[in-house]
Write an enzyme that holds these catalytic residues in place. Structure first.
Site, PDB file in Angstrom:
ATOM      1  N   ALA A   1       0.614  -1.106   0.017  1.00  0.00           N
ATOM      2  CA  ALA A   1       0.126   0.001  -0.084  1.00  0.00           C
ATOM      3  C   ALA A   1       0.854   1.185  -0.163  1.00  0.00           C
ATOM      4  CB  ALA A   1      -1.110  -0.037   1.203  1.00  0.00           C
TER       5      ALA A   1
ATOM      6  N   LYS B   1      11.706 -13.129   5.781  1.00  0.00           N
ATOM      7  CA  LYS B   1      11.531 -11.716   5.338  1.00  0.00           C
ATOM      8  C   LYS B   1      12.736 -10.575   5.586  1.00  0.00           C
ATOM      9  CE  LYS B   1       7.833  -8.336   4.585  1.00  0.00           C
ATOM     10  NZ  LYS B   1       6.503  -7.602   5.009  1.00  0.00           N
TER      11      LYS B   1
ATOM     12  N   ASN C   1      14.796  -7.934   3.730  1.00  0.00           N
ATOM     13  CA  ASN C   1      15.244  -6.436   3.785  1.00  0.00           C
ATOM     14  C   ASN C   1      16.779  -6.212   4.143  1.00  0.00           C
ATOM     15  OD1 ASN C   1      12.365  -5.712   3.771  1.00  0.00           O
ATOM     16  ND2 ASN C   1      11.836  -6.457   5.746  1.00  0.00           N
TER      17      ASN C   1
ATOM     18  N   ASN D   1      17.031  -4.061   1.333  1.00  0.00           N
ATOM     19  CA  ASN D   1      17.109  -2.516   1.670  1.00  0.00           C
ATOM     20  C   ASN D   1      18.321  -2.086   2.016  1.00  0.00           C
ATOM     21  OD1 ASN D   1      14.189  -3.367   1.653  1.00  0.00           O
ATOM     22  ND2 ASN D   1      13.857  -2.051   3.546  1.00  0.00           N
TER      23      ASN D   1
ATOM     24  N   SER E   1      12.061   0.299   0.972  1.00  0.00           N
ATOM     25  CA  SER E   1      11.557   1.325   1.757  1.00  0.00           C
ATOM     26  C   SER E   1      12.682   1.949   2.556  1.00  0.00           C
ATOM     27  CB  SER E   1      10.799   0.669   2.873  1.00  0.00           C
ATOM     28  OG  SER E   1      11.172  -0.284   3.605  1.00  0.00           O
TER      29      SER E   1
END
Lengths: 309, 309
Positions: free
Chosen positions: A129, A185, A189, A193, A258
């Site tokens: 989202a 997960k 990241n 990331n 992110s």
């Protein structure tokens, strides 16, 4: 069910909207005043496949939350978790279940300081989202989530919550080993990331680097050694190959992770301490050498100091 | 003395100019055609304290060099050393001494493939110089250098060369342990050059980071372990404190290291393989773990791929 979404940013707003639409009594709780005010005044703007709708869902600041819900879903940023838990302690009822869907590692330890272990549920969400501005959530794509109770006696309750979530279209699965999924997960990241942030590149560009295969394996190897102390068995090669699938531009390749958005694009602090920094910190506790994650954490913190003035 | 400066960029031009002024027969040899042509046409432009002068010193491309000199001073970039040695093999006479003043580690091994060990001299220079454009060298500040013969039998000859250099004002000292000085200088480059390149900051900014003290010590520790295999004893704390003195803006603090200039400012390949990359490579050979230097080398190579397209 009375559900409070605590941390109602992009993902929290998506979950809140979907659970509200399915008939639950949802409250959005967030510390961003402008966001809360707009939602209360105009409704939450939901953008889905280009179509806009306004949805009336009550929103409030953490300190204004009084009513004890049946379920709290946590969606704060990692570094916002503990301050948020302190602010909402009035609504942490004796039977309020608390489902943590944050990215990163170690959140169960933080939550356990404020919530009875039997009420804690851990999860991993694969929904996406975005927030187009205060009070305006953008929904794209499909997703699913995994949920598990922390306390072995609470399996039935966890499954009930999965069923509430699935009735809202969230596609929730009860997991027999959610800690494994959380660590897996975190490996994504902890490789993509942080590397894309240090190198200032997107996932596809990172994947094309000669150094990428060795780099992600060196990082994952240290994650696996620390995870093993928690009874989580990560197969380094399997995790690495899973990550390499994401390089494809038809997957997330063109995407800036992110952490890159936070630091490089928006000059905000990163969640590094809950990803590579967690492995580095726990490595020291367990006497496991984690030089790659130590250095990555240091470099990202150094960049934070240089970029955020 | 007949002296060929091989690699006549900023530092080579400075050395060439000073040795020429002192009465030596100097030739500047460089692969940059425009630079060579301008020097031959207009003379070498020397800028010192704002004053410009034109100095006639013959310059030539490597393949045009025919006359065997008494002394060759090597000032190429690290990655240019071996191709250059191949190009000038006609002027490597039986008694031509070859003094290597390049930054970085491992050059003696490369030179030994082309030059009899008894003719090899290793050195470290603390002079500075800049190039304002082709044929235009800018001299600032004072300096000195250390020189030592590779072959123990060549001490007298090495001292004679020191004396020639000192007569030209270059302030040369015979060193009993030049390898130590080379490694110590490599530690400066291996901490500041690579870190400032990865973080895109200058030396002063790097020095102010919370992570800097631990970061440089972790890097130096691995340098010291590999150096010990060459009989070089580096005291990690002493080297670190020496580096920390450079943070002062009255020293080099405001300066962006050469690797930053190469990659970030000019989008050129770096010398990382001859600094951190050398420690990483030799670590593998000697079975010494060098994760910090492995990762730093990988990150800089990754940045090269992303920046140089």
């Amino acid at each position: 069910m009375k559900i409070a979404i605590v941390g109602a940013g992009a993902m929290g707003s998506r979950y809140g909207y979907m659970l509200h639409k399915a008939g639950n009594k949802v409250t959005l709780i967030d510390a961003w005043k402008q966001h809360v005010d707009i939602i209360n005044k105009e409704g939450l703007t939901v953008e889905e496949n280009g179509a806009l709708s306004k949805v009336k869902i009550p929103a409030m600041l953490p300190e204004d939350a009084k009513e004890v819900p049946d379920l709290i879903i946590l969606f704060t940023k990692s570094m916002g978790l503990e301050p948020m838990l302190k602010s909402i302690k009035n609504i942490l009822g004796k039977n309020t279940r608390v489902l943590c869907l944050l990215n990163g590692l170690g959140h169960n330890e933080t939550i356990a300081k404020y919530v009875d272990r039997k009420n804690i549920l851990m999860g991993v969400t694969l929904w996406t989202a975005g927030l187009a501005g205060p009070g305006h959530v953008v929904l794209t794509g499909d997703g699913s989530l995994e949920v598990q109770n922390n306390d072995p006696s609470m399996k039935v309750e966890a499954k009930e919550i999965c069923s509430i979530l699935s009735q809202a279209g969230l596609n929730a699965h009860y997991s027999e080993d959610v800690l494994f999924s959380i660590w897996r997960k975190a490996c994504v990241n902890g490789t993509l990331n942080s590397s894309c942030t240090i190198l200032d590149c997107n996932i596809k560009e990172f994947g094309e680097l000669k150094e990428a295969p060795q780099l992600i394996r060196n990082i994952i190897k240290e994650f696996a050694e620390v995870a093993a102390k928690y009874g989580v068995k990560l197969n380094v090669e399997e995790v690495a190959e899973g990550i390499e699938k994401i390089y494809d531009p038809s997957q997330a390749g063109a995407h800036y992770p992110s952490m890159h958005q936070d630091l490089i694009q928006n000059h905000r602090l990163t969640e590094i301490d809950y990803i590579n920094g967690y492995v580095s910190r726990k490595g020291k506790e367990f006497n496991i050498n984690t030089p790659y994650n130590d250095l990555i954490t240091d470099i990202v913190h150094a960049k934070e100091q240089l970029i955020i003035k």
